[in-house]
Design a protein around this motif. Structure first.
Motif, PDB file in Angstrom:
ATOM      1  N   SER A 130      14.129   2.566  12.639  1.00 31.71           N
ATOM      2  CA  SER A 130      14.373   4.003  12.489  1.00 31.71           C
ATOM      3  C   SER A 130      13.163   4.857  12.834  1.00 31.71           C
ATOM      4  CB  SER A 130      14.814   4.306  11.057  1.00 31.71           C
ATOM      5  OG  SER A 130      16.009   3.625  10.739  1.00 31.71           O
ATOM      6  N   GLY A 131      11.960   4.364  12.567  1.00 33.78           N
ATOM      7  CA  GLY A 131      10.756   5.139  12.834  1.00 33.78           C
ATOM      8  C   GLY A 131       9.711   4.899  11.772  1.00 33.78           C
ATOM      9  N   LEU A 132       8.577   5.599  11.888  1.00 34.87           N
ATOM     10  CA  LEU A 132       7.407   5.387  11.037  1.00 34.87           C
ATOM     11  C   LEU A 132       7.114   6.654  10.239  1.00 34.87           C
ATOM     12  CD1 LEU A 132       5.130   3.658  13.716  1.00 34.87           C
ATOM     13  CD2 LEU A 132       6.659   2.542  12.060  1.00 34.87           C
ATOM     14  N   PHE A 133       7.299   6.593   8.956  1.00 36.61           N
ATOM     15  CA  PHE A 133       7.059   7.745   8.085  1.00 36.61           C
ATOM     16  C   PHE A 133       5.578   8.115   8.087  1.00 36.61           C
ATOM     17  CE2 PHE A 133       5.943   9.263   3.753  1.00 36.61           C
ATOM     18  CZ  PHE A 133       6.643  10.458   3.773  1.00 36.61           C
ATOM     19  N   ASN A 134       5.281   9.408   8.161  1.00 39.23           N
ATOM     20  CA  ASN A 134       3.907   9.892   8.209  1.00 39.23           C
ATOM     21  C   ASN A 134       3.483  10.375   6.829  1.00 39.23           C
ATOM     22  OD1 ASN A 134       1.441  11.204   8.736  1.00 39.23           O
ATOM     23  ND2 ASN A 134       2.080  11.644  10.832  1.00 39.23           N
ATOM     24  N   TRP A 135       2.893   9.473   6.071  1.00 37.58           N
ATOM     25  CA  TRP A 135       2.490   9.794   4.702  1.00 37.58           C
ATOM     26  C   TRP A 135       1.310  10.768   4.692  1.00 37.58           C
ATOM     27  CZ3 TRP A 135       2.195   5.324   0.571  1.00 37.58           C
ATOM     28  CH2 TRP A 135       2.255   5.872  -0.707  1.00 37.58           C
ATOM     29  N   ALA A 136       0.398  10.625   5.638  1.00 38.46           N
ATOM     30  CA  ALA A 136      -0.760  11.513   5.675  1.00 38.46           C
ATOM     31  C   ALA A 136      -0.331  12.967   5.847  1.00 38.46           C
ATOM     32  CB  ALA A 136      -1.708  11.097   6.798  1.00 38.46           C
ATOM     33  N   GLU A 137       0.662  13.224   6.690  1.00 36.18           N
ATOM     34  CA  GLU A 137       1.134  14.597   6.864  1.00 36.18           C
ATOM     35  C   GLU A 137       1.817  15.109   5.600  1.00 36.18           C
ATOM     36  OE1 GLU A 137       3.460  15.067  10.386  1.00 36.18           O
ATOM     37  OE2 GLU A 137       1.758  14.708  11.737  1.00 36.18           O
ATOM     38  N   ALA A 138       2.543  14.230   4.913  1.00 36.81           N
ATOM     39  CA  ALA A 138       3.159  14.639   3.648  1.00 36.81           C
ATOM     40  C   ALA A 138       2.083  15.033   2.637  1.00 36.81           C
ATOM     41  CB  ALA A 138       4.008  13.496   3.094  1.00 36.81           C
ATOM     42  N   ARG A 139       1.018  14.242   2.562  1.00 37.86           N
ATOM     43  CA  ARG A 139      -0.083  14.561   1.651  1.00 37.86           C
ATOM     44  C   ARG A 139      -0.752  15.882   2.039  1.00 37.86           C
ATOM     45  NH1 ARG A 139      -2.998  10.880  -1.609  1.00 37.86           N
ATOM     46  NH2 ARG A 139      -1.547   9.392  -2.544  1.00 37.86           N
ATOM     47  N   ALA A 140      -0.938  16.083   3.343  1.00 36.87           N
ATOM     48  CA  ALA A 140      -1.616  17.300   3.799  1.00 36.87           C
ATOM     49  C   ALA A 140      -0.855  18.553   3.410  1.00 36.87           C
ATOM     50  CB  ALA A 140      -1.814  17.245   5.308  1.00 36.87           C
TER      51      ALA A 140
ATOM     52  N   LEU B 295      14.349  -6.680  -2.605  1.00 31.34           N
ATOM     53  CA  LEU B 295      14.240  -5.823  -3.778  1.00 31.34           C
ATOM     54  C   LEU B 295      12.821  -5.789  -4.328  1.00 31.34           C
ATOM     55  CD1 LEU B 295      17.502  -6.740  -5.726  1.00 31.34           C
ATOM     56  CD2 LEU B 295      16.991  -4.553  -4.613  1.00 31.34           C
ATOM     57  N   SER B 296      11.953  -6.650  -3.831  1.00 28.71           N
ATOM     58  CA  SER B 296      10.577  -6.712  -4.312  1.00 28.71           C
ATOM     59  C   SER B 296       9.802  -5.481  -3.875  1.00 28.71           C
ATOM     60  CB  SER B 296       9.882  -7.972  -3.771  1.00 28.71           C
ATOM     61  OG  SER B 296       8.490  -7.909  -4.020  1.00 28.71           O
ATOM     62  N   MET B 297       9.296  -4.733  -4.845  1.00 28.22           N
ATOM     63  CA  MET B 297       8.468  -3.586  -4.498  1.00 28.22           C
ATOM     64  C   MET B 297       7.117  -4.033  -3.953  1.00 28.22           C
ATOM     65  SD  MET B 297      10.322  -0.945  -4.883  1.00 28.22           S
ATOM     66  CE  MET B 297       9.262   0.490  -5.022  1.00 28.22           C
ATOM     67  N   LEU B 298       6.680  -5.230  -4.278  1.00 27.83           N
ATOM     68  CA  LEU B 298       5.445  -5.737  -3.685  1.00 27.83           C
ATOM     69  C   LEU B 298       5.627  -5.979  -2.188  1.00 27.83           C
ATOM     70  CD1 LEU B 298       4.231  -8.140  -6.489  1.00 27.83           C
ATOM     71  CD2 LEU B 298       3.116  -6.044  -5.720  1.00 27.83           C
ATOM     72  N   ARG B 299       6.739  -6.590  -1.795  1.00 27.86           N
ATOM     73  CA  ARG B 299       7.002  -6.757  -0.362  1.00 27.86           C
ATOM     74  C   ARG B 299       7.162  -5.394   0.318  1.00 27.86           C
ATOM     75  NH1 ARG B 299      11.006 -12.017   0.303  1.00 27.86           N
ATOM     76  NH2 ARG B 299       9.902 -13.386  -1.147  1.00 27.86           N
ATOM     77  N   THR B 300       7.773  -4.468  -0.393  1.00 31.19           N
ATOM     78  CA  THR B 300       7.928  -3.115   0.141  1.00 31.19           C
ATOM     79  C   THR B 300       6.569  -2.459   0.358  1.00 31.19           C
ATOM     80  OG1 THR B 300      10.078  -2.880  -0.955  1.00 31.19           O
ATOM     81  CG2 THR B 300       8.964  -0.858  -0.311  1.00 31.19           C
ATOM     82  N   LEU B 301       5.655  -2.647  -0.585  1.00 33.57           N
ATOM     83  CA  LEU B 301       4.322  -2.075  -0.459  1.00 33.57           C
ATOM     84  C   LEU B 301       3.555  -2.697   0.705  1.00 33.57           C
ATOM     85  CD1 LEU B 301       3.488  -1.853  -4.236  1.00 33.57           C
ATOM     86  CD2 LEU B 301       3.484   0.080  -2.657  1.00 33.57           C
ATOM     87  N   ALA B 302       3.711  -3.988   0.910  1.00 27.55           N
ATOM     88  CA  ALA B 302       3.057  -4.627   2.050  1.00 27.55           C
ATOM     89  C   ALA B 302       3.568  -4.037   3.363  1.00 27.55           C
ATOM     90  CB  ALA B 302       3.290  -6.138   2.004  1.00 27.55           C
ATOM     91  N   GLU B 303       4.869  -3.744   3.418  1.00 27.25           N
ATOM     92  CA  GLU B 303       5.425  -3.112   4.621  1.00 27.25           C
ATOM     93  C   GLU B 303       4.944  -1.670   4.756  1.00 27.25           C
ATOM     94  OE1 GLU B 303       7.862  -5.135   6.852  1.00 27.25           O
ATOM     95  OE2 GLU B 303       6.212  -6.094   5.784  1.00 27.25           O
ATOM     96  N   ALA B 304       4.782  -0.985   3.632  1.00 26.74           N
ATOM     97  CA  ALA B 304       4.280   0.391   3.672  1.00 26.74           C
ATOM     98  C   ALA B 304       2.886   0.434   4.281  1.00 26.74           C
ATOM     99  CB  ALA B 304       4.271   0.985   2.269  1.00 26.74           C
ATOM    100  N   TYR B 305       2.047  -0.525   3.929  1.00 22.76           N
ATOM    101  CA  TYR B 305       0.708  -0.582   4.505  1.00 22.76           C
ATOM    102  C   TYR B 305       0.786  -0.708   6.024  1.00 22.76           C
ATOM    103  CZ  TYR B 305      -3.904  -2.216   5.809  1.00 22.76           C
ATOM    104  OH  TYR B 305      -5.123  -2.341   6.430  1.00 22.76           O
ATOM    105  N   LYS B 306       1.676  -1.565   6.515  1.00 17.62           N
ATOM    106  CA  LYS B 306       1.796  -1.787   7.960  1.00 17.62           C
ATOM    107  C   LYS B 306       2.298  -0.527   8.665  1.00 17.62           C
ATOM    108  CE  LYS B 306       2.938  -6.564   6.922  1.00 17.62           C
ATOM    109  NZ  LYS B 306       4.036  -7.569   6.866  1.00 17.62           N
ATOM    110  N   VAL B 307       3.283   0.137   8.063  1.00 17.97           N
ATOM    111  CA  VAL B 307       3.794   1.374   8.666  1.00 17.97           C
ATOM    112  C   VAL B 307       2.676   2.401   8.780  1.00 17.97           C
ATOM    113  CG1 VAL B 307       5.313   3.352   8.281  1.00 17.97           C
ATOM    114  CG2 VAL B 307       6.197   1.033   7.998  1.00 17.97           C
ATOM    115  N   GLN B 308       1.908   2.561   7.710  1.00 16.29           N
ATOM    116  CA  GLN B 308       0.827   3.554   7.756  1.00 16.29           C
ATOM    117  C   GLN B 308      -0.269   3.150   8.735  1.00 16.29           C
ATOM    118  OE1 GLN B 308       1.398   6.569   6.420  1.00 16.29           O
ATOM    119  NE2 GLN B 308       3.336   5.493   6.063  1.00 16.29           N
ATOM    120  N   ALA B 309      -0.530   1.848   8.843  1.00 18.28           N
ATOM    121  CA  ALA B 309      -1.515   1.390   9.826  1.00 18.28           C
ATOM    122  C   ALA B 309      -1.078   1.753  11.238  1.00 18.28           C
ATOM    123  CB  ALA B 309      -1.717  -0.121   9.697  1.00 18.28           C
TER     124      ALA B 309
END
Length: 445
Positions: free
Chosen positions: A297-307, A324-338
């Motif tokens: 679907s695309g890559l969410f821009n967290w930095a712009e949301a924070r700004a 359902l693991s939020m830990l696996r979700t967080l690992a994916e969040a790191y990759k998206v932001q990278a």
């Protein structure tokens, strides 16, 4: 009166960590502390052992965090998790809608709700904002099952009166009656809360969206959950259906659906005017990295949301999400932001899945932190599980092969990246053990 004292390494947050600050002052780490729980609430946190009148559970060397809060997840989609080869709109037609049709059957809805909530607990999630189906019975089953488990669940029957197959469409008046009945029966009962649940703008007529906005105006404290700007084809379709709206998000704003209790999943394809609207109304985005990657679907821009300054929480979005693991979700969040050029710290991610989510939902007085007065929704985790993770943890703690730049953040980041539900040792909801039963470290002889 029931009492319980837990010993372990306590980690939570006192504020909002910066996305890239590994030494954030918002982090609160209290190693080898006792957490005292009485009648379901935290009453004290202390370094010294409590008196003999406190039943003790010794988790020395384990990590204790607030329970995770999943702010966007679909109960009926356990049936279709990990299904092959579809983008969002194809996914709905091929997998999701056929699965959701089954939940018209009360027995299916009841069994599905019980499986789903037990699965959340088994992954360390103790509270959630949940999509049921268009069938009133599916939301009723979730409310009932959550009440038995004492969980904080926010849900409601889904609204869809167009662009959906037979058996998954309602109508404006019938949907209004079902929603009013669920509000009267469940909203504010125990830890249940009702969410006006618009599937997405495509599947509701303007009349139904106006009805949904009217519910929010008439009933204090309701939530609103929906999807927004997940996929470019979806965005274009919304523009065709609502040409008078400035943007996809503006469709919801025009119908009175944005406020401080509005949870909008995805929000990938937003502009600065949309982000400012989220900030000004208090609505927030549930970031769903696993689903966004899986469906392309695309890559969410967290930095712009924070700004801009609007809230962001973390969500699994199962079944588009793959765990359902939020830990696996967080690992994916790191990759998206990278991929967006931002390095997300473990602190920023874990905050968004605990205290940040609680604050976004107006529930920080109840959950999200290990503080006196909060309900004891919390989980106990092994720092490492398996030889690779155990070796990595030993490096981070300087036990073997000490390397430069190791720190508390280095250890927690490795845990966040390598851990999953296999690390979970115990989950407590309002101080009661749920999910995995605690396996305690015996007292030294």
């Amino acid at each position: 009166m029931t009492r319980r004292a837990l010993r372990g390494d306590l980690l939570d947050f006192t504020g909002l960590p910066a996305l890239g600050d590994v030494d954030s002052p918002a982090v609160r780490f209290r190693p080898d502390h006792w957490l005292l729980i009485e009648d379901g609430r935290i009453v004290a946190v202390q370094a010294e052992a409590p008196g003999e009148d406190w039943p003790r559970e010794d988790h020395r060397g384990r990590l204790i965090l607030p329970g995770f809060v999943d702010t966007h997840v679909h109960c009926p989609q356990l049936d279709v998790i990990a299904s092959y080869g579809a983008t969002l709109l194809d996914w709905l037609q091929t997998y999701t809608f056929p699965a959701e049709q089954r939940f018209a059957d009360p027995a299916v809805a009841r069994a599905g709700a019980e499986l789903f909530l037990d699965a959340l607990l088994a992954h360390g999630t103790t509270a959630a904002v949940v999509f049921a189906t268009v069938h009133a019975v599916s939301a009723e089953a979730l409310f009932e099952a959550a009440s038995v488990r004492g969980m904080r669940i926010i849900t409601g029957k889904v609204l869809m009166d167009r662009h959906a197959p037979e058996g998954l469409r309602d109508d404006v008046e019938g949907a209004r009656r079902d929603c009013e009945a669920q509000i009267a029966r469940w909203h504010g009962r125990g830890r249940n809360a009702f969410a006006v649940t618009v599937r997405f703008a495509v599947t509701s007529t303007p009349e139904q969206l106006a009805m949904a906005g009217g519910l929010l105006q008439r009933h204090e404290g309701l939530y609103m959950q929906t999807h927004v700007a997940e996929n470019l084809d979806e965005v274009r379709w919304v523009q065709e259906l609502f040409p008078q709206a400035r943007s996809y998000l503006d469709v919801y704003h025009q119908h009175g659906l944005l406020n401080q209790r509005s949870v909008l999943a995805h929000g990938i394809w937003l502009d600065d005017a949309d982000r400012a609207l989220l900030r000004d109304t208090g609505a927030h985005i549930a970031f769903c990295p696993s689903s966004n990657l899986f469906l392309g679907s695309g890559l969410f821009n967290w930095a712009e949301a924070r700004a801009v300054g609007h809230g962001v929480s973390l969500a699994s979005d199962v079944g588009g999400g793959t765990s359902l693991s939020m830990l696996r979700t967080l690992a994916e969040a790191y990759k998206v932001q990278a991929l967006r050029g931002t390095r997300m710290t473990a602190w920023a991610g874990l905050h968004a899945a605990t205290l940040g989510a609680a604050e976004a939902l107006g529930l920080a007085h109840e959950l999200g932190a290990l503080e006196p007065g909060r309900l004891a929704d919390l989980c106990v985790w092994d720092w490492a599980s398996g030889p690779v993770a155990e070796h990595r943890d030993a490096v981070a703690t300087g036990q073997v092969a000490p390397l430069p730049a190791q720190s508390l953040h280095a250890r927690v980041f490795a845990w966040m990246t390598l851990a999953d539900e296999r690390n979970l040792r115990a989950a407590y909801v309002a101080g009661q053990p749920r999910g995995p039963q605690p396996r305690l470290i015996p007292d030294p002889v």
